[in-house]
Enzyme design. Structure first.
Site, PDB file in Angstrom:
ATOM      1  N   GLU A 140       0.742  -1.187  -0.079  1.00 14.73           N
ATOM      2  CA  GLU A 140       0.023   0.121   0.476  1.00 14.73           C
ATOM      3  C   GLU A 140       0.918   1.206  -0.192  1.00 14.73           C
ATOM      4  O   GLU A 140       2.290   1.382   0.992  1.00 14.73           O
ATOM      5  CB  GLU A 140      -0.700  -0.071   0.934  1.00 14.73           C
ATOM      6  CG  GLU A 140      -1.893  -1.261   1.652  1.00 14.73           C
ATOM      7  CD  GLU A 140      -2.452  -1.011   2.256  1.00 14.73           C
ATOM      8  OE1 GLU A 140      -3.500  -2.337   2.925  1.00 14.73           O
ATOM      9  OE2 GLU A 140      -2.482  -0.073   3.368  1.00 14.73           O
ATOM     10  N   LYS A 147       2.409   4.248   1.287  1.00 16.52           N
ATOM     11  CA  LYS A 147       2.035   5.053   2.650  1.00 16.52           C
ATOM     12  C   LYS A 147       2.584   6.665   2.897  1.00 16.52           C
ATOM     13  O   LYS A 147       2.842   7.873   1.631  1.00 16.52           O
ATOM     14  CB  LYS A 147       3.425   4.681   3.454  1.00 16.52           C
ATOM     15  CG  LYS A 147       3.550   5.305   4.806  1.00 16.52           C
ATOM     16  CD  LYS A 147       5.517   4.894   5.570  1.00 16.52           C
ATOM     17  CE  LYS A 147       4.386   5.227   6.498  1.00 16.52           C
ATOM     18  NZ  LYS A 147       5.617   6.768   6.793  1.00 16.52           N
ATOM     19  N   ARG A 189      -2.349  10.729  10.404  1.00 12.65           N
ATOM     20  CA  ARG A 189      -3.347   9.633  10.607  1.00 12.65           C
ATOM     21  C   ARG A 189      -4.346   9.728  11.094  1.00 12.65           C
ATOM     22  O   ARG A 189      -5.213  10.890  11.914  1.00 12.65           O
ATOM     23  CB  ARG A 189      -2.738   8.614  11.711  1.00 12.65           C
ATOM     24  CG  ARG A 189      -3.264   7.251  12.123  1.00 12.65           C
ATOM     25  CD  ARG A 189      -2.752   6.566  10.849  1.00 12.65           C
ATOM     26  NE  ARG A 189      -3.717   4.686  11.324  1.00 12.65           N
ATOM     27  CZ  ARG A 189      -2.945   4.082  11.942  1.00 12.65           C
ATOM     28  NH1 ARG A 189      -1.440   4.068  12.310  1.00 12.65           N
ATOM     29  NH2 ARG A 189      -3.467   2.627  12.164  1.00 12.65           N
ATOM     30  N   ARG A 223      -3.294   9.589  15.966  1.00 16.87           N
ATOM     31  CA  ARG A 223      -2.926   8.979  16.194  1.00 16.87           C
ATOM     32  C   ARG A 223      -1.884   9.052  17.724  1.00 16.87           C
ATOM     33  O   ARG A 223      -2.474   7.862  18.005  1.00 16.87           O
ATOM     34  CB  ARG A 223      -1.319   8.861  15.314  1.00 16.87           C
ATOM     35  CG  ARG A 223      -0.423   8.181  16.173  1.00 16.87           C
ATOM     36  CD  ARG A 223       1.087   8.294  14.863  1.00 16.87           C
ATOM     37  NE  ARG A 223       2.191   7.653  15.682  1.00 16.87           N
ATOM     38  CZ  ARG A 223       3.123   6.974  14.771  1.00 16.87           C
ATOM     39  NH1 ARG A 223       3.175   7.455  12.930  1.00 16.87           N
ATOM     40  NH2 ARG A 223       4.035   6.441  14.608  1.00 16.87           N
ATOM     41  N   GLU A 263      -5.301   8.106   6.263  1.00 13.18           N
ATOM     42  CA  GLU A 263      -4.360   9.134   6.539  1.00 13.18           C
ATOM     43  C   GLU A 263      -4.868  10.089   5.496  1.00 13.18           C
ATOM     44  O   GLU A 263      -5.244  10.005   4.300  1.00 13.18           O
ATOM     45  CB  GLU A 263      -2.589   8.566   6.308  1.00 13.18           C
ATOM     46  CG  GLU A 263      -1.659   9.080   5.898  1.00 13.18           C
ATOM     47  CD  GLU A 263      -1.226   9.475   7.546  1.00 13.18           C
ATOM     48  OE1 GLU A 263      -1.504   8.905   8.166  1.00 13.18           O
ATOM     49  OE2 GLU A 263       0.049  10.258   7.889  1.00 13.18           O
ATOM     50  N   PHE A 312      -7.386   2.854   4.873  1.00 11.83           N
ATOM     51  CA  PHE A 312      -6.546   1.889   4.898  1.00 11.83           C
ATOM     52  C   PHE A 312      -7.542   0.199   5.489  1.00 11.83           C
ATOM     53  O   PHE A 312      -6.461  -0.649   5.521  1.00 11.83           O
ATOM     54  CB  PHE A 312      -4.871   1.495   4.908  1.00 11.83           C
ATOM     55  CG  PHE A 312      -4.517   2.905   5.397  1.00 11.83           C
ATOM     56  CD1 PHE A 312      -4.670   2.221   7.435  1.00 11.83           C
ATOM     57  CD2 PHE A 312      -4.382   3.846   6.439  1.00 11.83           C
ATOM     58  CE1 PHE A 312      -3.966   2.447   8.482  1.00 11.83           C
ATOM     59  CE2 PHE A 312      -4.075   4.214   6.852  1.00 11.83           C
ATOM     60  CZ  PHE A 312      -3.394   4.184   8.228  1.00 11.83           C
ATOM     61  N   ARG A 346       2.497  -2.299  17.552  1.00  4.10           N
ATOM     62  CA  ARG A 346       3.669  -2.302  16.131  1.00  4.10           C
ATOM     63  C   ARG A 346       4.236  -3.875  15.830  1.00  4.10           C
ATOM     64  O   ARG A 346       4.624  -4.433  16.549  1.00  4.10           O
ATOM     65  CB  ARG A 346       5.064  -1.254  17.106  1.00  4.10           C
ATOM     66  CG  ARG A 346       6.121  -1.097  15.692  1.00  4.10           C
ATOM     67  CD  ARG A 346       6.654   0.415  16.003  1.00  4.10           C
ATOM     68  NE  ARG A 346       6.629   1.401  16.607  1.00  4.10           N
ATOM     69  CZ  ARG A 346       6.325   2.935  15.453  1.00  4.10           C
ATOM     70  NH1 ARG A 346       6.001   2.010  14.506  1.00  4.10           N
ATOM     71  NH2 ARG A 346       6.147   3.963  15.620  1.00  4.10           N
ATOM     72  N   LYS A 354       7.359  -1.575   7.184  1.00  2.00           N
ATOM     73  CA  LYS A 354       7.220   0.324   5.695  1.00  2.00           C
ATOM     74  C   LYS A 354       8.612   0.205   5.358  1.00  2.00           C
ATOM     75  O   LYS A 354       9.488  -0.704   5.859  1.00  2.00           O
ATOM     76  CB  LYS A 354       6.601   1.339   6.431  1.00  2.00           C
ATOM     77  CG  LYS A 354       7.655   1.200   7.834  1.00  2.00           C
ATOM     78  CD  LYS A 354       6.995   2.622   8.592  1.00  2.00           C
ATOM     79  CE  LYS A 354       7.637   2.806  10.155  1.00  2.00           C
ATOM     80  NZ  LYS A 354       7.454   3.489  11.229  1.00  2.00           N
TER      81      LYS A 354
HETATM   82  P1  AMP Z   1       5.871   5.954  10.817  1.00  2.37           P
HETATM   83  O1  AMP Z   1       4.967   7.242  11.016  1.00  2.37           O
HETATM   84  O2  AMP Z   1       6.718   5.781  10.100  1.00  2.37           O
HETATM   85  O3  AMP Z   1       5.858   5.108  12.057  1.00  2.37           O
HETATM   86  O4  AMP Z   1       4.649   4.843   9.523  1.00  2.37           O
HETATM   87  C1  AMP Z   1       3.139   4.636  10.754  1.00  2.37           C
HETATM   88  C2  AMP Z   1       2.655   5.457   9.750  1.00  2.37           C
HETATM   89  O5  AMP Z   1       2.669   5.406   8.074  1.00  2.37           O
HETATM   90  C3  AMP Z   1       1.442   5.630   9.918  1.00  2.37           C
HETATM   91  O6  AMP Z   1       0.563   5.528  11.612  1.00  2.37           O
HETATM   92  C4  AMP Z   1      -0.068   6.235   9.022  1.00  2.37           C
HETATM   93  O7  AMP Z   1       0.169   7.494   9.890  1.00  2.37           O
HETATM   94  C5  AMP Z   1       0.969   6.133   8.123  1.00  2.37           C
HETATM   95  N1  AMP Z   1       0.279   5.123   7.287  1.00  2.37           N
HETATM   96  C6  AMP Z   1       0.185   6.407   5.236  1.00  2.37           C
HETATM   97  N2  AMP Z   1       0.009   5.220   5.387  1.00  2.37           N
HETATM   98  C7  AMP Z   1      -0.576   4.509   5.487  1.00  2.37           C
HETATM   99  C8  AMP Z   1      -0.554   2.398   5.034  1.00  2.37           C
HETATM  100  N3  AMP Z   1      -1.323   2.413   3.742  1.00  2.37           N
HETATM  101  N4  AMP Z   1      -0.961   1.962   6.206  1.00  2.37           N
HETATM  102  C9  AMP Z   1      -0.861   2.334   7.104  1.00  2.37           C
HETATM  103  N5  AMP Z   1      -0.013   3.435   8.062  1.00  2.37           N
HETATM  104  C10 AMP Z   1      -0.057   4.259   6.828  1.00  2.37           C
END
Ligand code: AMP
Length: 608
Positions: free
Chosen positions: A256, A258, A263, A279, A309, A349, A429, A435
């Protein structure tokens, strides 16, 4: 009528004193356990909130936030000690709680009808303090607090003062409370995990405490996902390469986009009311009236919780804008203006709840089916609330890499790869979401000069003109123009409006033979007009043909977030930046960042 069950506040204060003195976590849990067992279930929620230094679950965002000045006034009123004296004493004592304690100990005013404080007295008064509004709010707060302090014993005053100034800091957190609850009411460890799972879907720890105190583990069944109460979001793990991810959760995966935005967990009621949580579970409904409206429409009368998001987009081209643009929406005033200048699209999502049914334990694949049905059925998916862009990939790492490059080129941070069989692990987590991010952020410092070879029609404000131009670099070796980006930003309104006329003379019916493009433009041009373009960086691209195969097989190069800087009337198409130069710039960029392992792109406190 029976007496309202209650508990003396001094008993609570004494436990706080003990907790404050201990450094052992187990000991702390033990004190809490005893406190909870000795508290009637009816007021246990209040005791729990107070112990956490608050009067409500954190997501309600209730602020006690009484300032020091105001507190001193209340103390002075209650104790008869002058404010002046208190102000002098404060730096000497150094702690607002101890100051309150001292002042009650040394009070000069006599209160004749001193009553014992109870949990209900303290809690209800603090609630009134937090709710006081209007002109008289300050006076009202002072009187309410003075009332409490005149009934307080010194130790009680210590903790009341700390709680109202939001400085209780006993070091007790939600997880400690859960431990103590499990010890007190759920036969110790046995149900601890189950309790935490409930907490993850219903993070009102006060209510949970009350339920398990009254009903033990059988009460756990009553705790359910509830509209208006945020579910703690699932978060993603991270790995460095597509291969590692494939090894971990492949072969069949959902890849998917990102999105780099905010969030949002969107709760929609049957009647179309909406609440949005961040979030960190803050209520962020206010700054997003548009998301509210579109989410209600998308839910079509169903009760639903979406997880997604929200990103800022260029309204006319649909391009996703960098994260910083969205943050304009978080400001307190001028929501309407901000909404017009920074419209959003929400990419959903996940779906956590639908018409009374919790969906967390269903496999992602099934949840996705529900989501697609809801958002894409007729009259369903509108432009503002969409299903995340994703691909189902079966074991093919190259395909995953290609989709990653495509996602980056489209202005996202990369991918979140998910196991389609996985459950939604609230508050965790989990390894079923991984990711894959761009591993560096670099700035293109030099603008480049690119040739217009095609255009795409605009929408909205840009109806009737072009929404984006297809831009190319020049290869003298092949005498070819190879595309490197779609550019839709950086134009003034006048520049935009003038595009069809300006480019009219170069318009042709089909792609020019010297143009190498994988994209089908709406309009093609003879390569002639040169524009100066500044982007954020150069990335690998499965779409654009510039530098194809030079860095990586089956990939070209793209300029990410390109912006128009002006026309280069002085340059002909053959003077444009060359393909070779773009390739070199890409390599250069890699060199300068090669030892930077990771620079997070976002500055939001909302990101981990
Ligand atoms: P990070 O902030 O780098 O830990 O990445 C996680 C965050 O990516 C999540 O909390 C979401 O806010 C965001 N996000 C964006 N696209 C997606 C997706 N397709 N699935 C899950 N999270 C996503």
């Amino acid at each position: 009528m029976g007496e309202r069950e209650d508990k003396l506040f001094i008993e609570v204060a004494k436990v706080y004193e003990r907790i404050e003195a201990t450094t052992g976590r187990l000991e702390m849990i033990d004190y809490l356990k005893k406190l909870f067992l000795e508290t009637p279930p009816d007021v246990l929620d209040k005791v729990v909130y107070l112990t956490l230094g608050s009067i409500a679950p954190a997501y309600e965002g209730i602020e006690l936030g009484v300032g020091e000045k105001l507190l001193l006034k209340a103390l002075s009123m209650a104790t008869g000690i002058s404010q002046d004296k208190l102000e002098k004493k404060y730096p000497e004592i150094g702690d607002i709680g101890k100051l309150a304690e001292w002042s009650v100990e040394n009070k000069v005013a006599q209160s004749f009808f001193q009553e014992d404080l109870t949990v209900n007295n303290v809690f209800d008064t603090l609630l009134k303090v937090s709710q006081a509004t209007g002109d008289k709010a300050q006076d009202m707060k002072i009187r309410l607090l003075a009332g409490l302090f005149s009934d307080s014993k010194p130790l009680e005053a210590r903790y009341i003062a700390r709680i109202v100034t939001e400085r209780l800091r006993l070091g007790v957190r939600d997880m400690t409370i859960l431990d103590a609850l499990a010890e007190a009411f759920l036969k110790g460890r046995a149900f601890r995990d189950q309790l935490e799972r409930k907490y993850n879907i219903f993070p009102d720890i006060g209510k949970i405490a009350k339920i398990v105190a009254a009903k033990g583990f059988e009460g756990l069944d009553e705790i359910k996902i509830t509209l208006g109460i945020p579910v703690r979001p699932m978060l993603a793990q991270r790995l460095r390469s597509a291969q590692e991810i494939m090894d971990k959760i492949g072969p069949r995966i959902f890849a998917e986009f990102k999105y780099d935005g905010e969030r949002m967990q969107i709760h929609v009621w049957k009647d179309g009311s909406v609440k949005i949580f961040s979030r960190r579970l803050e209520n962020i409904t206010e700054p997003y009236p548009d998301v509210r409206e579109f989410a209600a429409r998308a839910a079509k009368g169903h009760e639903v919780i979406f997880d997604g998001e929200t990103v800022a987009v260029n309204p006319d081209t649909g391009e996703i804008l960098p994260f910083q643009e969205l943050m304009h929406r978080r400001r307190k005033y001028g929501v309407e203006e901000a909404m017009a200048s920074y419209p959003t699209v929400t990419y959903v999502f996940d779906i956590l709840y639908l018409d009374g049914r919790e969906m967390l334990d269903d496999p992602l694949e099934d949840r996705r089916t529900h989501l697609l049905k809801l958002l894409r059925e007729e009259g369903g998916e509108n432009e503002k609330v969409r299903v995340v862009e994703y691909e189902v990939i079966e074991g093919n790492v190259n395909e995953l890499e290609r989709f990653f490059e495509y996602a980056v080129e489209r202005g996202t941070e990369g991918l979140v790869v998910k196991d389609p069989r996985s459950q939604y692990q609230a508050g965790t987590r989990g390894w079923s979401w991984i990711k894959l991010k761009r591993s560096y952020i670099s700035k293109m410092i030099e603008p480049v000069d690119l040739v217009v070879v095609g255009a795409f029609w605009g929408k909205g404000k840009r109806a009737g003109t072009y929404g984006a131009l297809l831009m190319a670099a020049y290869s003298p070796e092949e005498d070819a123009f190879k595309t490197v980006c779609k550019m839709g930003s950086g134009f003034t309104d006048e520049e935009l409006a003038s595009l069809p006329e300006l480019l009219g003379p170069y318009k042709i019916e089909h792609r020019h033979p010297s143009v190498v493009s994988n994209l089908e433009a709406d309009v093609w041009f003879v390569p002639q007009k040169v524009a100066q373009v500044l982007g954020d960086e150069i990335t690998l691209s499965p779409t654009h043909t510039c530098g194809w195969g030079r860095i990586k097989e089956d990939a070209g190069l793209a300029i990410r977030f390109p912006r128009f800087m002006g026309w280069r009337e002085d340059k002909g198409p053959q003077d444009a930046t060359s393909e070779e130069e773009i390739v070199e710039m890409y390599k250069e960029q890699l060199k300068t960042v090669s030892d930077v392992t990771e620079v997070e792109s976002s500055t939001s406190g909302d990101k981990s």
